[in-house]
Design a protein around this motif. Structure first.
Motif, mmCIF file in Angstrom:
data_model
loop_
_atom_site.group_PDB
_atom_site.id
_atom_site.type_symbol
_atom_site.label_atom_id
_atom_site.label_comp_id
_atom_site.label_asym_id
_atom_site.label_seq_id
_atom_site.Cartn_x
_atom_site.Cartn_y
_atom_site.Cartn_z
ATOM 1 N N SER A 1 -15.154 6.099 3.892
ATOM 2 C CA SER A 1 -14.083 6.921 3.488
ATOM 3 C C SER A 1 -13.747 6.773 1.977
ATOM 4 O O SER A 1 -13.704 7.836 1.379
ATOM 5 C CB SER A 1 -12.822 6.796 4.277
ATOM 6 N N GLN A 2 -13.590 5.667 1.325
ATOM 7 C CA GLN A 2 -13.502 5.318 0.146
ATOM 8 C C GLN A 2 -14.422 6.103 -0.926
ATOM 9 O O GLN A 2 -14.003 6.791 -1.758
ATOM 10 C CB GLN A 2 -13.274 4.054 0.060
ATOM 11 N N LYS B 1 -13.805 9.711 -0.912
ATOM 12 C CA LYS B 1 -12.524 10.135 -1.567
ATOM 13 C C LYS B 1 -12.720 10.051 -2.947
ATOM 14 O O LYS B 1 -12.375 11.215 -3.570
ATOM 15 C CB LYS B 1 -11.743 9.080 -1.106
ATOM 16 N N LYS C 1 -15.219 13.151 -4.165
ATOM 17 C CA LYS C 1 -14.671 14.541 -4.041
ATOM 18 C C LYS C 1 -13.715 14.766 -5.125
ATOM 19 O O LYS C 1 -13.488 15.842 -5.665
ATOM 20 C CB LYS C 1 -13.990 14.825 -2.587
ATOM 21 N N LYS C 2 -13.005 13.794 -5.524
ATOM 22 C CA LYS C 2 -12.041 13.858 -6.667
ATOM 23 C C LYS C 2 -13.020 13.597 -8.147
ATOM 24 O O LYS C 2 -12.265 13.734 -9.147
ATOM 25 C CB LYS C 2 -10.978 12.600 -6.529
#
Length: 418
Positions: free
Chosen positions: A218-219, A222, A225-226
């Motif tokens: 997940s990290q 994240k 996407k940013k």
């Protein structure tokens, strides 16, 4: 809805009343109990089932009510069906405030048993925090947790024959601060969080390696996407050898330890760590001078760093990482850890930390006992459908890099996604 019930003796004979004190128990101005011999005697008396205190009424709570109290300033938790409000006491918790906050609104029975080798004495601190009990119709744990798996913590815990004492505390200070030059308090608070919530974002500080490394599934997504790119994470599995292995101890741990000691005013630790540097300069200063002695200190840490990185990370980085899923104790530990095959060399090289699963389930157990409980843990995992991972050491070393490469690929896909 909150109900009332009458105070009674608990299953183990301990009281469940509110704001009670043991005879012989004193309090500091802030309310922290100070135990003496008489207080400990009463604790042991009650643990043996001796109870003769007038009945009083206490509240009964549902899980729905308890789970609302999971904020930093409002923390309730459940131990053996008793409900405790630890909000005002959290700052004085020897394991640190964050450990309690990680279990706020949850059942903490198994982690309490695992981390406290003398629960009868700890009852002295719990008594003033007691506010009620689970309502009769409520499960002992949250409904989605597997309560059956917790029996192992109770039945096998007798092998944890090592008792904590003030001398253990002093020895820990001596080893961490005087021999290694690191803050014992910093290590405790960091390591306790890792043990109670391993591989869980953001509760386990060991997996928060950003912005240098992105771990798990997940990290990286994240960050991608940013459009965050502090470093070219696509190459993180390569610079792990150049940065992660040699600099973990002499740079990352060293600087973080010093920062925490200064910001939190750990004066005792500062004095102990100062003795580490004084010893080095007295011993080697006449031969190498100040600059040469500093280089020697960091050379020793530089040589130690790859060992500590491999031994600690090979059992965690390749395993499941997630945000909080509020799983039972057994599942939480097994899914986040793996073992390394037993051999004379592996036992010696890792200090028996090749039994990482057992180390996490029974953190106060002497390490040489891990192999005794490993078959029981393996059979329990099979019973509950949990994968008990046991692998060769060289494969475990390689899995660190493979896991980093997989996470890097997830970041690349998310970062360049149109």
């Amino acid at each position: 809805m909150t109900m009332k019930f009458e105070e009674k003796c608990g299953d183990n004979g301990s009281l469940v009343g509110r704001n009670q004190s043991y005879p012989g128990e004193k309090h500091q101005p802030k309310g922290k109990p100070i135990t003496n011999g008489e207080a400990e005697f009463y604790a042991k008396q009650e643990a043996n089932g001796k109870c003769s205190v007038p009945r009083k009424s206490l509240n009964m709570y549902t899980w729905q009510e308890i789970q609302r109290h999971n904020q930093e300033a409002d923390q309730w938790l459940v131990i053996n069906r008793k409900v405790y409000n630890v909000s005002s006491w959290a700052d004085r918790h020897p394991g640190g405030r964050r450990v309690l906050n990680h279990y706020a609104g949850e059942d903490a029975t198994d982690v309490f048993r695992a981390m406290h080798p003398e629960p009868d004495i700890v009852q002295l601190y719990l008594k003033p925090l007691l506010i009620g009990e689970l309502a009769p119709g409520e499960h002992s744990q949250e409904r989605h947790k597997n309560a059956q798996s917790s029996f192992l913590q109770h039945d096998v815990g007798h092998l944890s024959i090592f008792k904590k004492s003030k001398w253990n505390h002093v020895m820990h200070k001596f080893v961490m601060c005087h021999l290694k030059g690191l803050s014992a308090n910093w290590w405790n608070y960091r390591h306790f969080q890792h043990h109670v919530k391993p591989n869980i974002y953001p509760k386990d500080p060991d997996i928060d390696m950003g912005p240098l490394f992105l771990l798990g599934d997940s990290q990286p997504v994240k960050y991608g996407k940013k459009k965050i790119k502090y470093i070219n994470y696509e190459k993180q599995h390569l610079y792990f050898y150049m940065v992660g292995l040699p600099l973990l101890m002499p740079v990352y741990f060293n600087l973080q330890s010093m920062q925490v000691m200064y910001l939190r005013r750990y004066w005792v630790d500062i004095a102990w760590v100062s003795s580490f540097y004084i010893r080095y300069f007295i011993t080697f200063g006449p031969y190498y001078g100040i600059f040469g002695t500093v280089l020697l200190i960091y050379l020793v840490k530089f040589l130690e760093s790859p060992w500590i990185a491999y031994v600690t990370q090979m059992s965690h980085i390749p395993m499941r990482m997630s945000t909080e899923e509020n799983r039972d104790w057994l599942s939480t530990q097994v899914l986040a850890t793996c073992n390394i095959e037993q051999s004379f060399f592996n036992d010696w090289f890792t200090g028996h930390l090749n039994f990482q699963i057992e180390h996490h389930l029974f953190p106060t157990m002497p390490r040489h006992n891990y192999h005794k409980v490993a078959p029981l843990v393996r059979s329990l995992c099979a019973k509950h459908g949990l994968q008990y991972v046991n692998k060769p050491m060289l494969r475990a070393f390689g899995d660190i890099v493979r896991a980093l490469k997989k996470s890097a690929a997830l970041w690349v896909d998310a970062y360049y996604e149109t």
